[in-house]
Design an enzyme around this catalytic site. Structure first.
Site, PDB file in Angstrom:
ATOM      1  N   CYS A  79      28.400  72.163  18.859  1.00 21.78           N
ATOM      2  CA  CYS A  79      27.719  71.903  20.153  1.00 21.78           C
ATOM      3  C   CYS A  79      26.357  72.584  20.078  1.00 21.78           C
ATOM      4  O   CYS A  79      26.140  73.629  20.677  1.00 21.78           O
ATOM      5  CB  CYS A  79      28.531  72.479  21.309  1.00 21.78           C
ATOM      6  SG  CYS A  79      30.292  72.126  21.226  1.00 21.78           S
TER       7      CYS A  79
ATOM      8  N   ALA B  67      22.928  71.785  20.692  1.00 19.25           N
ATOM      9  CA  ALA B  67      21.734  71.754  21.563  1.00 19.25           C
ATOM     10  C   ALA B  67      21.733  72.936  22.544  1.00 19.25           C
ATOM     11  O   ALA B  67      22.807  73.326  23.000  1.00 19.25           O
ATOM     12  CB  ALA B  67      21.701  70.436  22.334  1.00 19.25           C
ATOM     13  N   PRO B  68      20.562  73.515  22.817  1.00 21.17           N
ATOM     14  CA  PRO B  68      19.214  73.126  22.387  1.00 21.17           C
ATOM     15  C   PRO B  68      18.770  73.711  21.037  1.00 21.17           C
ATOM     16  O   PRO B  68      17.631  73.540  20.653  1.00 21.17           O
ATOM     17  CB  PRO B  68      18.336  73.688  23.504  1.00 21.17           C
ATOM     18  CG  PRO B  68      19.067  74.920  23.950  1.00 21.17           C
ATOM     19  CD  PRO B  68      20.533  74.608  23.815  1.00 21.17           C
TER      20      PRO B  68
ATOM     21  N   GLY C 234      19.287  77.096  19.670  1.00 18.12           N
ATOM     22  CA  GLY C 234      19.043  78.527  19.466  1.00 18.12           C
ATOM     23  C   GLY C 234      19.892  79.099  18.342  1.00 18.12           C
ATOM     24  O   GLY C 234      19.392  79.835  17.480  1.00 18.12           O
ATOM     25  N   LYS C 235      21.174  78.752  18.348  1.00 24.44           N
ATOM     26  CA  LYS C 235      22.067  79.330  17.338  1.00 24.44           C
ATOM     27  C   LYS C 235      21.929  78.613  15.998  1.00 24.44           C
ATOM     28  O   LYS C 235      21.983  79.246  14.947  1.00 24.44           O
ATOM     29  CB  LYS C 235      23.505  79.310  17.850  1.00 24.44           C
ATOM     30  CG  LYS C 235      23.644  80.221  19.063  1.00 24.44           C
ATOM     31  CD  LYS C 235      24.915  80.025  19.824  1.00 24.44           C
ATOM     32  CE  LYS C 235      24.864  80.777  21.144  1.00 24.44           C
ATOM     33  NZ  LYS C 235      24.019  80.110  22.170  1.00 24.44           N
TER      34      LYS C 235
ATOM     35  N   ASP D 206      25.501  67.422  18.511  1.00 18.69           N
ATOM     36  CA  ASP D 206      25.685  67.498  19.964  1.00 18.69           C
ATOM     37  C   ASP D 206      26.016  66.112  20.487  1.00 18.69           C
ATOM     38  O   ASP D 206      25.593  65.103  19.931  1.00 18.69           O
ATOM     39  CB  ASP D 206      24.439  68.048  20.680  1.00 18.69           C
ATOM     40  CG  ASP D 206      24.822  68.740  21.970  1.00 18.69           C
ATOM     41  OD1 ASP D 206      25.031  69.970  21.957  1.00 18.69           O
ATOM     42  OD2 ASP D 206      24.969  68.049  23.002  1.00 18.69           O
TER      43      ASP D 206
ATOM     44  N   CYS E 111      29.285  81.347  27.424  1.00 22.06           N
ATOM     45  CA  CYS E 111      28.535  82.271  28.288  1.00 22.06           C
ATOM     46  C   CYS E 111      29.218  82.342  29.648  1.00 22.06           C
ATOM     47  O   CYS E 111      28.554  82.406  30.672  1.00 22.06           O
ATOM     48  CB  CYS E 111      27.066  81.878  28.392  1.00 22.06           C
ATOM     49  SG  CYS E 111      26.788  80.247  29.059  1.00 22.06           S
TER      50      CYS E 111
END
Lengths: 117, 328
Positions: free
Chosen positions: B136, B138-139, B141-142, B160, B256
């Protein structure tokens, strides 16, 4: 990897292991055909432009600002017409189009220009 | 009691319906399910006080495009003096920092992200040359952080399901100058099991209550609408991620949210269905162990090896990270 107008830079080796997947994009846009020239992409020169020793122009920060605002620069470069890499200090900003005799035209992405307007 | 100004009323009205209002010593209104978290969040009053503060802006330095020295000299020329954090390459810009308005952002030197968003990648610890899946992504960062840790080598499949979100992913991969990433478009739970990966990251879609903030006038600044089926989606995602791992491979499940139903319950579900093992790891910032019970429900005993991160302890978004090993 070549699409109709863009050539992508991909890592040699394991990229073949993505074969058969529903791929949206693979690698980094490297150059694209723009009229009679091959235009290096901004992201490519930002990543690898510090390795270039030809077709590079070093500009002062106020010249960069001028290009970002859409202005052109009168400059005499020892090269033919075509795309050149634009640097300022230790930063590689992107590319500009050099046209004989002595015109440097901005070719920064729209998003970058808008951010500094 | 109104939570928000006009323009956002329908969403917040829906939130109000589900809200159980709890009045604490500071007369702060805490909506459900956060009020239930009093059972396990340490130092509850400090947590509630922290909800009133804006979260600071952090950014990661992209070492693929420039050395730390060049990035810092560029930031310095813009009058930006970032503060170091306990996380490598992560810096604090300050509460009012606008990372996206900097030259460094447009040159691809920095990626704005929460401090806690770096933790899943630290736990996964991908190595150069490996084949890694971000289910998963998007966007991005990871995925872009992993590309950096791997020295832009090996291959990252950044997947994604949402086409709209893929635009941001494609843009960030490009802006940071990454060459080892292949972007794909599948529902994560249906990603084809035709190959296996050394490492898999599932940063699952979640209710996002780790980002929850209370405004100065008790407005809700961030509250996602109820997503009834999130735990079902998360359970399908974690199971598919495990099936895509090679024997001996490692995966990370992260969210999160602080909600145990989206965290320990999902991990326990996997451990019941598959022969996975939770691994211990030591985060570089303040953490608490995972839960084994919540509201009378019991979770797998090894869930203590999961890591929980609370906003008031780390001054960033609340997070949950579980590191899982697939035995040979």
């Amino acid at each position: 990897m070549i699409s109709s107008r863009v050539i992508y830079l991909v890592r040699k080796g394991r990229v073949a292991e993505s074969a058969g997947l529903k791929v949206i994009r693979c690698g980094l846009p490297f150059v694209r055909r723009a009229g009679i020239y091959l235009k290096p992409t901004t992201v490519m020169v930002q990543r690898f432009g510090d390795l270039a020793d030809k077709n590079v122009v070093d500009l002062e920060p106020f010249d960069i600002r001028r290009l970002l605002h859409g202005g052109e620069i009168v400059i005499d470069l020892e090269t033919d017409s075509g795309y050149v890499i634009v640097r300022s200090g230790r930063n590689t900003w992107g590319v500009a189009l050099y046209l004989l005799p002595g015109r440097l035209l901005p070719r920064f992405p729209k998003g970058m220009r808008q951010a500094f307007e | 009691m109104y939570f928000a100004k006009a323009g956002n009323q329908q969403e917040t009205f829906s939130a109000c319906i589900h809200a159980v209002l709890l009045k604490d010593s500071q007369s702060t209104m805490i909506p459900s399910p956060l009020a239930d978290y009093m059972e396990f969040i340490p130092d509850w009053d400090a947590y509630v006080s922290h909800l009133r503060l804006s979260l600071p802006v952090y950014f990661r330095i992209n070492t693929l495009k420039a050395s730390r020295e060049v990035v810092f000299s560029t930031l310095d020329s813009e009058g930006i003096r970032p503060e170091a954090t306990a996380v490598k390459d992560l810096f604090k810009l300050g509460a009012t920092g606008q990372a996206r308005a900097t030259v460094s952002y447009h040159l691809g030197y920095i990626y704005p992200q929460a401090l806690s968003s770096a933790l899943p990648v630290i736990a996964l610890a991908p190595r150069p040359g490996e084949m890694v899946l971000d289910l998963c992504a998007a966007p991005g960062g990871k995925a872009t952080h992993m590309a950096q840790v791997m020295g832009d080598s090996g291959i990252i499949i950044a997947n994604d399901r949402k086409l709209g979100r893929l635009t941001a992913l494609l843009s960030n991969v490009k802006r940071l100058g990454i060459t080892n990433t292949v972007v794909t478009h599948y529902r994560g739970e249906h990603f084809p099991v035709t190959r296996s990966f050394d490492r898999v990251l599932v940063d699952a879609p979640c209710s996002g209550d780790g980002k929850f903030r209370l405004g100065k006038d008790d407005e809700i600044l961030h509250l996602k609408k109820g997503r009834t089926f999130l735990p079902a989606i998360q359970k399908a995602l974690i199971q598919r991620a495990f099936d895509l791992l090679r024997p001996g491979g490692t995966m990370v499940y992260s969210t999160c949210t602080l909600n145990p139903q989206e965290n320990e319950e999902v991990v326990s579900h996997l451990l019941k269905k598959r022969d996975g093992r939770l691994l211990s790891w030591v985060p570089p910032i303040d953490w608490e162990p995972g839960l084994t019970t919540f509201k009378g429900r019991g979770y797998h005993e090894s869930c203590v090896l999961c890591r929980r991160f609370y906003p008031h302890k780390i001054d960033s978004v609340g997070f949950f990270v579980a590191k899982i090993f697939r035995p040979i």
